[in-house]
Design a protein around this motif. Structure first.
Motif, mmCIF file in Angstrom:
data_model
loop_
_atom_site.group_PDB
_atom_site.id
_atom_site.type_symbol
_atom_site.label_atom_id
_atom_site.label_comp_id
_atom_site.label_asym_id
_atom_site.label_seq_id
_atom_site.Cartn_x
_atom_site.Cartn_y
_atom_site.Cartn_z
ATOM 1 N N LEU A 431 -0.698 -4.430 4.469
ATOM 2 C CA LEU A 431 -0.864 -5.021 3.140
ATOM 3 C C LEU A 431 -1.850 -6.183 3.123
ATOM 4 C CD1 LEU A 431 2.957 -5.029 2.241
ATOM 5 C CD2 LEU A 431 1.269 -3.220 1.832
ATOM 6 N N ARG A 432 -2.385 -6.531 4.285
ATOM 7 C CA ARG A 432 -3.245 -7.719 4.367
ATOM 8 C C ARG A 432 -4.517 -7.528 3.529
ATOM 9 N NH1 ARG A 432 -3.489 -8.031 10.744
ATOM 10 N NH2 ARG A 432 -3.496 -5.784 10.352
ATOM 11 N N GLY A 433 -4.811 -8.537 2.743
ATOM 12 C CA GLY A 433 -6.056 -8.521 1.962
ATOM 13 C C GLY A 433 -6.061 -7.520 0.819
ATOM 14 N N LYS A 434 -4.909 -7.032 0.445
ATOM 15 C CA LYS A 434 -4.868 -6.018 -0.617
ATOM 16 C C LYS A 434 -4.301 -6.602 -1.918
ATOM 17 C CE LYS A 434 -4.708 -1.711 1.984
ATOM 18 N NZ LYS A 434 -4.744 -2.090 3.395
ATOM 19 N N SER A 435 -4.834 -6.151 -3.039
ATOM 20 C CA SER A 435 -4.315 -6.540 -4.359
ATOM 21 C C SER A 435 -3.006 -5.779 -4.591
ATOM 22 C CB SER A 435 -5.324 -6.157 -5.438
ATOM 23 O OG SER A 435 -5.367 -4.739 -5.522
ATOM 24 N N PRO A 436 -2.218 -6.183 -5.592
ATOM 25 C CA PRO A 436 -0.962 -5.458 -5.846
ATOM 26 C C PRO A 436 -1.167 -3.948 -6.028
ATOM 27 C CG PRO A 436 -0.969 -7.499 -7.077
ATOM 28 C CD PRO A 436 -2.320 -7.395 -6.432
ATOM 29 N N CYS A 437 -2.203 -3.536 -6.754
ATOM 30 C CA CYS A 437 -2.426 -2.094 -6.956
ATOM 31 C C CYS A 437 -2.745 -1.412 -5.629
ATOM 32 C CB CYS A 437 -3.565 -1.848 -7.942
ATOM 33 S SG CYS A 437 -3.057 -2.177 -9.627
ATOM 34 N N GLU A 438 -3.550 -2.068 -4.801
ATOM 35 C CA GLU A 438 -3.890 -1.483 -3.489
ATOM 36 C C GLU A 438 -2.654 -1.435 -2.585
ATOM 37 O OE1 GLU A 438 -8.525 -2.832 -2.853
ATOM 38 O OE2 GLU A 438 -6.977 -4.343 -2.668
ATOM 39 N N ARG A 439 -1.816 -2.466 -2.705
ATOM 40 C CA ARG A 439 -0.587 -2.474 -1.886
ATOM 41 C C ARG A 439 0.313 -1.307 -2.294
ATOM 42 N NH1 ARG A 439 -0.665 -8.389 -2.194
ATOM 43 N NH2 ARG A 439 0.814 -8.372 -3.892
ATOM 44 N N ALA A 440 0.447 -1.107 -3.608
ATOM 45 C CA ALA A 440 1.297 -0.009 -4.092
ATOM 46 C C ALA A 440 0.777 1.324 -3.567
ATOM 47 C CB ALA A 440 1.336 -0.020 -5.615
ATOM 48 N N GLN A 441 -0.534 1.484 -3.598
ATOM 49 C CA GLN A 441 -1.145 2.732 -3.111
ATOM 50 C C GLN A 441 -0.818 2.928 -1.627
ATOM 51 O OE1 GLN A 441 -4.638 3.476 -4.909
ATOM 52 N NE2 GLN A 441 -5.028 5.387 -3.829
ATOM 53 N N ALA A 442 -1.004 1.865 -0.839
ATOM 54 C CA ALA A 442 -0.768 1.967 0.622
ATOM 55 C C ALA A 442 0.697 2.271 0.910
ATOM 56 C CB ALA A 442 -1.187 0.667 1.306
ATOM 57 N N ILE A 443 1.586 1.632 0.166
ATOM 58 C CA ILE A 443 3.026 1.816 0.433
ATOM 59 C C ILE A 443 3.479 3.216 0.011
ATOM 60 C CG2 ILE A 443 5.355 1.031 -0.214
ATOM 61 C CD1 ILE A 443 4.227 -1.850 -0.238
ATOM 62 N N ILE A 444 3.054 3.653 -1.169
ATOM 63 C CA ILE A 444 3.510 4.979 -1.626
ATOM 64 C C ILE A 444 2.926 6.068 -0.715
ATOM 65 C CG2 ILE A 444 3.615 6.639 -3.532
ATOM 66 C CD1 ILE A 444 3.428 4.257 -5.475
ATOM 67 N N GLU A 445 1.655 5.931 -0.402
ATOM 68 C CA GLU A 445 1.006 6.948 0.427
ATOM 69 C C GLU A 445 1.622 7.012 1.831
ATOM 70 O OE1 GLU A 445 -3.292 7.349 -1.168
ATOM 71 O OE2 GLU A 445 -3.379 6.557 0.867
ATOM 72 N N ASN A 446 1.873 5.844 2.437
ATOM 73 C CA ASN A 446 2.213 5.820 3.870
ATOM 74 C C ASN A 446 3.693 5.660 4.196
ATOM 75 O OD1 ASN A 446 -0.569 5.938 4.746
ATOM 76 N ND2 ASN A 446 -0.739 3.837 4.007
ATOM 77 N N CYS A 447 4.457 5.015 3.319
ATOM 78 C CA CYS A 447 5.829 4.637 3.714
ATOM 79 C C CYS A 447 6.931 5.368 2.951
ATOM 80 C CB CYS A 447 6.043 3.134 3.531
ATOM 81 S SG CYS A 447 5.011 2.152 4.614
ATOM 82 N N VAL A 448 6.630 5.819 1.737
ATOM 83 C CA VAL A 448 7.683 6.394 0.894
ATOM 84 C C VAL A 448 8.024 7.809 1.387
ATOM 85 C CG1 VAL A 448 8.113 7.267 -1.454
ATOM 86 C CG2 VAL A 448 7.139 4.981 -1.117
ATOM 87 N N HIS A 449 9.288 8.165 1.267
ATOM 88 C CA HIS A 449 9.734 9.515 1.643
ATOM 89 C C HIS A 449 9.090 10.533 0.689
ATOM 90 C CE1 HIS A 449 12.442 12.918 2.304
ATOM 91 N NE2 HIS A 449 12.688 12.342 3.483
ATOM 92 N N PRO A 450 8.663 11.721 1.200
ATOM 93 C CA PRO A 450 8.002 12.710 0.336
ATOM 94 C C PRO A 450 8.784 13.020 -0.931
ATOM 95 C CG PRO A 450 7.967 13.429 2.631
ATOM 96 C CD PRO A 450 8.721 12.135 2.599
ATOM 97 N N GLU A 451 10.114 12.997 -0.868
ATOM 98 C CA GLU A 451 10.915 13.342 -2.056
ATOM 99 C C GLU A 451 10.780 12.312 -3.180
ATOM 100 O OE1 GLU A 451 14.576 16.050 -1.419
ATOM 101 O OE2 GLU A 451 14.902 14.211 -0.265
#
Ligand code: 0RQ
Length: 493
Positions: A431-451
């Motif tokens: 999340l370093r250096g990322k805006s809230p929208c970029e953080r949301a993108q990184a978290i949903i893409e990489n950390c959230v369960h596929p379901e």
């Protein structure tokens, strides 16, 4: 010995309704084992006779069942702080029988000295030894023992023969001066010692010694499962990548790691990764995994506040003190968790979330927003002051019915400003250096369960164009859905 040997019941007779009592220990390690049970018995008797009897309970962190469990079952807790993890106490404070407030562990000793919580009447301290001059040799945990020993009018010692006198030299007892006289904490490397090997008190304050040989009540850990193993692997690979790209110095940096099954599994993975060099730890709780890594040469030194290890591991340490003594130091939590020292040493901090949101805010304490789990412990002390902070959690709980990643955390412990990396078994969101929208993108893409991915993408869309795209009307729909149908997957926006 100049002190009077007394029974646990006699010790309890020094304690009156409404007293603020300080207990030694940090987790079950070093917590008193027999006096709390006698206080609980006194409470039951008083209640049976129609009289009030509750005490304020302050201690380092969680304790064993013989302290928190006994007092909670006797409804003898007026208030309790900081971290706790006993099932009966948790039930009691969630019912509202015991008043509980959560605190950053490093702050408790100074808040006691500042008088914010009232006068500490009695300190009950587990010791391996005590001299006629009032030098108390602590056992497997330090916690707030030096502070309560200094502040209390009376001290009761639980002299525990399970802990050898060869512990002398393991502890480093240092208390800072209070403002406006405070200076730097003289700990410049993980190994530095700033104070004394024992707690020194006025011997006239010691009103009695209660003898015991009861062991620390440290539970074992759940075996590493595929999810916790994958989280651990992801943490280790992320750290290895940060060494490779030069972000983490080649010599590596000290590690802090929280408590619990996930933390234990993460540590095991760090040891197993060939790209992680042998490392040191500046942490609060030294768990089983650390001792295993030390024996294998993967951890070269550990500074902590307690040896929260199972009985077999503690016996192993005590039987091999020559090996361990120059590799371990136990400090008061005011120093093990000190923000100034954490920032100076550049700690890589790894703590556990119950819940994270798509913008990187963390809830480490409250189940579905309102039920207290354990408390923040030292996670805030470290997170805010880390070289970089990592939070780990499985992407789902309760067989997939709960997504641990939600639009908005239902309770807020650590803010997006302090949380730098989120890691689940699915992957890593840097999340370093990322805006809230970029953080949301990184978290949903990489950390959230596929379901749950599409559900959360849809939530972001609902927020529309904004710096932090929220829909306040539906931010807690996933929690409400779980409350209503028992499954967050049914959520509609
Ligand atoms: O409950 O077993 O009933 O299903 O929460 O337990 O998975 O065994 O995890 O032992 O690592 O503990 C955060 C509590 C994790 C701990 C916490 C349910 C899940 C399970 C979790 P079940 P596990 P662990 C050190 C520094 C405080 C912060 C910190 C902790 C149980 O690590 O107290 O690190 N941390 N402090 O099913 C509802 C969710 C859930 C959920 C998990 N989103 N909603 N329930 N669970 N996510 C502390 C000191 O300083 C001493």
């Amino acid at each position: 010995m100049r002190y009077k040997l007394i029974s646990a019941e006699e010790a309890a007779s020094f304690i009156s309704n409404g007293d603020l009592v300080g207990f030694s220990g940090f987790t079950p390690a070093g917590a008193p084992k027999v006096v709390p049970g006698a206080i609980a018995a006194k409470a039951r008797e008083e209640h049976a006779n129609g009289r009030e009897f509750k005490i304020g309970v302050v201690t380092g962190a969680s304790t064993g069942d013989s302290l928190d469990g006994e007092l909670a079952r006797a409804n003898a807790v007026l208030f309790r702080t900081p971290y706790q993890s006993n099932g009966d106490l948790r039930a009691s404070l969630n019912r509202g029988d015991a008043k509980y407030f959560d605190m950053h562990l490093s702050q408790l000793p100074q808040e006691l000295r500042y008088g914010f919580l009232g006068k500490v009447k009695i300190a009950v301290i587990e010791a391996a030894d005590v001299t006629d001059n009032g030098e108390i040799l602590l056992t497997s945990g330090v916690g707030i023992a030096p502070t309560i020993a200094n502040l209390a009018d009376k001290i009761i010692i639980e002299l525990n023969s399970r802990h050898p006198k060869s512990l002398l030299g393991l502890h480093d007892i240092y208390e800072p001066l209070d403002p406006p006289y405070r200076r730097e904490i003289p700990v410049f490397t993980v190994k530095d010692r700033a104070g004394s090997p024992y707690v020194k008190v006025d011997p006239n304050k010691i009103v009695g010694i209660v003898e015991t040989n009861a062991p620390d009540q440290v539970g074992g850990f759940a075996p590493v499962d595929p999810t916790t193993a994958k989280i651990g692997e992801n943490v280790a690979e992320f750290l290895a990548s940060q060494i490779k790209n030069g972000t983490i110095p080649r010599e590596f940096l000290p590690i802090q790691s929280g408590v619990g099954n996930i933390a234990n599994a993460v540590l095991a993975s760090l040891g197993a990764n060939p790209d992680i060099p042998p490392f040191t730890m500046y942490t609060e709780v030294i768990q089983d995994a650390v001792i295993g890594l030390m024996k294998e040469g993967n951890v070269t030194f550990a500074s902590g506040c307690s040896l929260t290890v199972t009985t077999e591991v503690l016996d192993d340490i005590y039987n091999n003190m020559e090996f361990f003594k120059d590799k371990l130091v136990l400090r008061p939590q005011e120093i093990s968790n000190n923000p100034e020292v954490a920032r100076r040493l550049g700690l890589i901090t790894i703590n556990t979330a119950l819940e994270a949101d798509i913008f990187g805010n963390i809830n480490s304490t409250h189940v579905l927003g309102s039920k207290m789990m354990n408390g923040i412990g030292g996670s805030g002390d470290f997170t805010r002051n880390a070289f970089f902070s990592i939070y780990t959690c499985p992407s789902v709980a309760k067989g997939g019915k709960i997504s641990t990643i939600v639009p908005l955390v239902s309770h807020h412990d650590h803010s997006e400003h302090s949380v730098k990396v989120l890691i689940t078994e699915q992957g890593v969101a840097d999340l370093r250096g990322k805006s809230p929208c970029e953080r949301a993108q990184a978290i949903i893409e990489n950390c959230v369960h596929p379901e749950y991915k599409q559900l959360l993408w849809d939530y972001i869309k609902k927020g529309g164009a904004a710096h932090t795209p929220h829909s306040l009307a539906s931010a807690f729909n996933m929690h409400v859905e779980f409350a209503n149908t028992g499954d967050m997957r049914n959520t509609k926006w």
